[in-house]
Design a protein around this motif. Structure first.
Motif, PDB file in Angstrom:
ATOM      1  N   GLU A   2      22.295  47.462  11.727  1.00  0.00           N
ATOM      2  CA  GLU A   2      22.116  46.230  10.961  1.00  0.00           C
ATOM      3  C   GLU A   2      22.580  45.018  11.769  1.00  0.00           C
ATOM      4  OE1 GLU A   2      22.788  47.713   6.400  1.00  0.00           O
ATOM      5  OE2 GLU A   2      24.394  48.077   7.848  1.00  0.00           O
ATOM      6  N   GLY A   3      23.622  45.212  12.571  1.00  0.00           N
ATOM      7  CA  GLY A   3      24.085  44.127  13.430  1.00  0.00           C
ATOM      8  C   GLY A   3      23.007  43.651  14.375  1.00  0.00           C
ATOM      9  N   ALA A   4      22.223  44.596  14.901  1.00  0.00           N
ATOM     10  CA  ALA A   4      21.139  44.222  15.805  1.00  0.00           C
ATOM     11  C   ALA A   4      20.052  43.443  15.089  1.00  0.00           C
ATOM     12  CB  ALA A   4      20.542  45.486  16.439  1.00  0.00           C
ATOM     13  N   LEU A   5      19.930  43.645  13.780  1.00  0.00           N
ATOM     14  CA  LEU A   5      18.875  42.988  13.017  1.00  0.00           C
ATOM     15  C   LEU A   5      19.323  41.664  12.405  1.00  0.00           C
ATOM     16  CD1 LEU A   5      17.555  46.200  11.251  1.00  0.00           C
ATOM     17  CD2 LEU A   5      16.527  45.031  13.198  1.00  0.00           C
ATOM     18  N   MET A   6      20.574  41.270  12.645  1.00  0.00           N
ATOM     19  CA  MET A   6      21.037  39.973  12.152  1.00  0.00           C
ATOM     20  C   MET A   6      20.287  38.821  12.812  1.00  0.00           C
ATOM     21  SD  MET A   6      23.186  40.549   9.793  1.00  0.00           S
ATOM     22  CE  MET A   6      24.108  42.000   9.239  1.00  0.00           C
ATOM     23  N   GLU A   7      19.807  39.037  14.045  1.00  0.00           N
ATOM     24  CA  GLU A   7      19.104  37.961  14.742  1.00  0.00           C
ATOM     25  C   GLU A   7      17.828  37.555  14.006  1.00  0.00           C
ATOM     26  OE1 GLU A   7      16.944  35.549  17.599  1.00  0.00           O
ATOM     27  OE2 GLU A   7      16.267  37.407  16.670  1.00  0.00           O
ATOM     28  N   PRO A   8      16.902  38.488  13.726  1.00  0.00           N
ATOM     29  CA  PRO A   8      15.738  38.062  12.942  1.00  0.00           C
ATOM     30  C   PRO A   8      16.095  37.607  11.533  1.00  0.00           C
ATOM     31  CG  PRO A   8      15.721  40.450  13.293  1.00  0.00           C
ATOM     32  CD  PRO A   8      16.776  39.889  14.184  1.00  0.00           C
ATOM     33  N   LEU A   9      17.114  38.231  10.921  1.00  0.00           N
ATOM     34  CA  LEU A   9      17.499  37.804   9.578  1.00  0.00           C
ATOM     35  C   LEU A   9      17.990  36.361   9.583  1.00  0.00           C
ATOM     36  CD1 LEU A   9      17.879  38.414   6.602  1.00  0.00           C
ATOM     37  CD2 LEU A   9      20.117  39.413   7.138  1.00  0.00           C
ATOM     38  N   ALA A  10      18.678  35.948  10.637  1.00  0.00           N
ATOM     39  CA  ALA A  10      19.118  34.557  10.736  1.00  0.00           C
ATOM     40  C   ALA A  10      17.921  33.607  10.758  1.00  0.00           C
ATOM     41  CB  ALA A  10      19.982  34.368  11.979  1.00  0.00           C
ATOM     42  N   VAL A  11      16.824  34.035  11.399  1.00  0.00           N
ATOM     43  CA  VAL A  11      15.602  33.225  11.373  1.00  0.00           C
ATOM     44  C   VAL A  11      15.111  33.071   9.933  1.00  0.00           C
ATOM     45  CG1 VAL A  11      13.196  33.093  12.121  1.00  0.00           C
ATOM     46  CG2 VAL A  11      14.934  33.928  13.705  1.00  0.00           C
ATOM     47  N   GLY A  12      15.127  34.167   9.188  1.00  0.00           N
ATOM     48  CA  GLY A  12      14.708  34.115   7.795  1.00  0.00           C
ATOM     49  C   GLY A  12      15.558  33.178   6.965  1.00  0.00           C
ATOM     50  N   PHE A  13      16.873  33.211   7.175  1.00  0.00           N
ATOM     51  CA  PHE A  13      17.748  32.300   6.437  1.00  0.00           C
ATOM     52  C   PHE A  13      17.520  30.853   6.854  1.00  0.00           C
ATOM     53  CE2 PHE A  13      20.304  35.949   5.017  1.00  0.00           C
ATOM     54  CZ  PHE A  13      20.553  35.549   3.709  1.00  0.00           C
ATOM     55  N   HIS A  14      17.223  30.628   8.133  1.00  0.00           N
ATOM     56  CA  HIS A  14      16.943  29.256   8.568  1.00  0.00           C
ATOM     57  C   HIS A  14      15.664  28.743   7.903  1.00  0.00           C
ATOM     58  CE1 HIS A  14      17.357  25.666  10.806  1.00  0.00           C
ATOM     59  NE2 HIS A  14      16.456  25.936  11.745  1.00  0.00           N
ATOM     60  N   ALA A  15      14.677  29.619   7.743  1.00  0.00           N
ATOM     61  CA  ALA A  15      13.459  29.229   7.025  1.00  0.00           C
ATOM     62  C   ALA A  15      13.787  28.846   5.587  1.00  0.00           C
ATOM     63  CB  ALA A  15      12.441  30.369   7.061  1.00  0.00           C
ATOM     64  N   ALA A  16      14.674  29.611   4.948  1.00  0.00           N
ATOM     65  CA  ALA A  16      15.065  29.302   3.578  1.00  0.00           C
ATOM     66  C   ALA A  16      15.792  27.952   3.508  1.00  0.00           C
ATOM     67  CB  ALA A  16      15.962  30.418   3.027  1.00  0.00           C
ATOM     68  N   VAL A  17      16.665  27.709   4.464  1.00  0.00           N
ATOM     69  CA  VAL A  17      17.392  26.433   4.514  1.00  0.00           C
ATOM     70  C   VAL A  17      16.410  25.273   4.706  1.00  0.00           C
ATOM     71  CG1 VAL A  17      19.015  25.047   5.869  1.00  0.00           C
ATOM     72  CG2 VAL A  17      19.558  27.428   5.329  1.00  0.00           C
ATOM     73  N   GLN A  18      15.481  25.443   5.636  1.00  0.00           N
ATOM     74  CA  GLN A  18      14.508  24.385   5.901  1.00  0.00           C
ATOM     75  C   GLN A  18      13.609  24.135   4.690  1.00  0.00           C
ATOM     76  OE1 GLN A  18      15.734  22.801   8.418  1.00  0.00           O
ATOM     77  NE2 GLN A  18      14.022  22.860   9.873  1.00  0.00           N
ATOM     78  N   GLY A  19      13.430  25.153   3.859  1.00  0.00           N
ATOM     79  CA  GLY A  19      12.615  24.988   2.657  1.00  0.00           C
ATOM     80  C   GLY A  19      13.307  24.251   1.539  1.00  0.00           C
ATOM     81  N   ASN A  20      14.595  23.963   1.705  1.00  0.00           N
ATOM     82  CA  ASN A  20      15.359  23.214   0.699  1.00  0.00           C
ATOM     83  C   ASN A  20      15.167  23.824  -0.688  1.00  0.00           C
ATOM     84  OD1 ASN A  20      17.089  21.166  -0.186  1.00  0.00           O
ATOM     85  ND2 ASN A  20      15.390  19.782  -0.654  1.00  0.00           N
ATOM     86  N   ILE A  21      15.363  25.145  -0.751  1.00  0.00           N
ATOM     87  CA  ILE A  21      15.026  25.883  -1.960  1.00  0.00           C
ATOM     88  C   ILE A  21      15.987  25.606  -3.104  1.00  0.00           C
ATOM     89  CG2 ILE A  21      13.853  27.725  -0.723  1.00  0.00           C
ATOM     90  CD1 ILE A  21      16.395  29.377  -0.938  1.00  0.00           C
ATOM     91  N   ARG A  22      15.470  25.805  -4.320  1.00  0.00           N
ATOM     92  CA  ARG A  22      16.273  25.675  -5.537  1.00  0.00           C
ATOM     93  C   ARG A  22      15.962  26.848  -6.456  1.00  0.00           C
ATOM     94  NH1 ARG A  22      13.824  20.927  -4.892  1.00  0.00           N
ATOM     95  NH2 ARG A  22      12.499  21.239  -6.724  1.00  0.00           N
ATOM     96  N   SER A  23      16.955  27.313  -7.148  1.00  0.00           N
ATOM     97  CA  SER A  23      16.785  28.423  -8.069  1.00  0.00           C
ATOM     98  C   SER A  23      15.692  28.091  -9.086  1.00  0.00           C
ATOM     99  CB  SER A  23      18.103  28.711  -8.783  1.00  0.00           C
ATOM    100  OG  SER A  23      17.963  29.766  -9.685  1.00  0.00           O
ATOM    101  N   GLY A  24      14.860  29.076  -9.376  1.00  0.00           N
ATOM    102  CA  GLY A  24      13.786  28.874 -10.336  1.00  0.00           C
ATOM    103  C   GLY A  24      12.454  28.541  -9.704  1.00  0.00           C
ATOM    104  N   GLN A  25      12.454  28.260  -8.404  1.00  0.00           N
ATOM    105  CA  GLN A  25      11.205  27.957  -7.728  1.00  0.00           C
ATOM    106  C   GLN A  25      10.408  29.235  -7.457  1.00  0.00           C
ATOM    107  OE1 GLN A  25      12.609  25.761  -4.222  1.00  0.00           O
ATOM    108  NE2 GLN A  25      11.687  23.904  -5.065  1.00  0.00           N
ATOM    109  N   SER A  26       9.134  29.041  -7.160  1.00  0.00           N
ATOM    110  CA  SER A  26       8.289  30.147  -6.714  1.00  0.00           C
ATOM    111  C   SER A  26       7.971  29.933  -5.241  1.00  0.00           C
ATOM    112  CB  SER A  26       6.991  30.199  -7.519  1.00  0.00           C
ATOM    113  OG  SER A  26       6.246  29.002  -7.336  1.00  0.00           O
ATOM    114  N   ALA A  27       7.832  31.032  -4.502  1.00  0.00           N
ATOM    115  CA  ALA A  27       7.585  30.933  -3.066  1.00  0.00           C
ATOM    116  C   ALA A  27       6.552  31.961  -2.640  1.00  0.00           C
ATOM    117  CB  ALA A  27       8.886  31.130  -2.287  1.00  0.00           C
TER     118      ALA A  27
END
Length: 348
Positions: free
Chosen positions: A147-172
């Motif tokens: 799982e440690g090795a897969l943190m790198e791509p997961l960090a990309v996914g979280f950065h996408a979420a941050v850039q999306g300025n998401i809010r609870s209740g939204q659809s994606a």
């Protein structure tokens, strides 16, 4: 630690050989890590298959791999927060720390970054690596080095979420059910977006998306995407689109199926690097277009989400290859994209 280590070296396009190198000696602010797993990224496959990505050209011999997890075996004299035996995930990019982008916290944009497996910097398809201790993140007891090795791509996914300025209740909606699309979907869910749909043309990948928690999927080989989006959103459109496929077609589709005033996050790289997009429609809908380049400050977030059971990171792995079979791993990953979502190399 004295001795030699085995290194898998790209000696030409589509060719991997093995050599021996000295085990590196950690500097005062570094740790020596015995690598256990390294993920195969899409960029590794591009370099292996074509020898370049844009302006980055491989000059063999070259070592691929930038998604490592392993065990600390030695520490430099200034390192206090890690000790031998600690499991770690390694963030692969060392930045200058002094430029405008580093000083303002946007270190992923540093022009002088030294990043594993980005020419001319070697990657980590090898047994040991010495790396900046501050870029080695200790893993909790219940998080494995895989799982440690897969943190790198997961960090990309979280950065996408941050850039999306998401809010609870939204659809994606996420375009592309490869590794980055799947981790983006899981990151959105971990951040509170329950209604995340995934779009692809490969049903096996869409099945994997459902297995990992997608609310639903759209196979555009079988269904018109605008019809499907209208059915799912009651003709309102999605609040957010995350484009991970890197094609003009899917980017145009994203523009068509999001609601007015929404956000589209571009993550995937197109092969040509250029697209023709419906700008008039984008203006009429007053869309916000955000882009993603790697990540920043997100390894702790990713590790915490996995440790708390919010993300099944092991679930994205479809193939594991022994270190003695790196050439086979690369060939299979390039050739069988229909069935292989994520491959990892087990170093030891």
């Amino acid at each position: 630690m004295n001795g030699k280590m085995k290194v898998a070296v790209m000696t030409g396009t589509g060719r991997i050989d093995y050599i021996e190198r000295d085990i590196p000696v950690p500097k005062d602010d570094e740790v020596l890590v015995k690598l256990e797993y390294v993920g195969i990224c899409g960029s590794d496959m591009h370099y292996y298959e074509t020898g370049r990505i844009g302006a980055y050209v491989v000059k063999p011999p070259f070592v691929l791999g930038h998604e490592p997890g392993g065990i600390v075996v030695e520490t430099g004299k200034n390192v206090k927060h890690l000790k031998p035996g600690d499991k770690v995930a390694l963030e692969p990019g060392k930045t200058c720390g002094h430029c405008e982008f580093c000083r303002t916290g946007r270190y992923n944009l540093c022009p002088d970054v030294v990043f594993f497996a980005t020419p001319p910097v070697d990657g980590v398809f090898q047994e040991y690596v010495a790396h900046e201790a501050d870029l080695c993140f200790k893993l909790p007891e219940n998080v494995s080095t895989l799982e440690g090795a897969l943190m790198e791509p997961l960090a990309v996914g979280f950065h996408a979420a941050v850039q999306g300025n998401i809010r609870s209740g939204q659809s994606a909606v996420v375009f592309g059910a490869g590794c980055i699309g799947l981790v983006s979907m899981m990151a959105l869910k971990a951040e509170g977006i329950t209604d995340v749909y995934v779009v692809d043309i490969m049903q096996k990948r869409l099945d994997k998306a459902l297995e990992l928690g997608a609310k639903g999927v759209i196979n555009t080989q079988n269904e018109d995407i605008e019809t499907a989006a209208g059915r799912i959103t009651d003709d309102k459109g999605f609040d957010l689109a995350v484009e991970c496929a890197g094609t003009e077609i899917t980017t145009r589709q994203a523009v068509n199926i999001v609601k007015k005033g929404s956000t589209i996050v571009l993550v995937g790289y197109s092969k040509s690097g250029e697209m023709m997009l419906p700008v008039s429609k984008m203006l009429d809908k007053e869309l916000t277009i955000k882009t993603v380049f790697r990540y920043r400050h997100l390894y702790p977030v990713a590790i915490k989400a996995v440790a708390e059971g919010k993300i099944n990171l092991k679930g994205i792995v479809t193939n594991t290859f022994d270190f003695n079979h790196v050439q086979e791993a690369m060939d299979e990953s390039v050739r069988d994209k229909k069935n292989i979502v994520k491959s990892v190399i087990k170093i030891c």
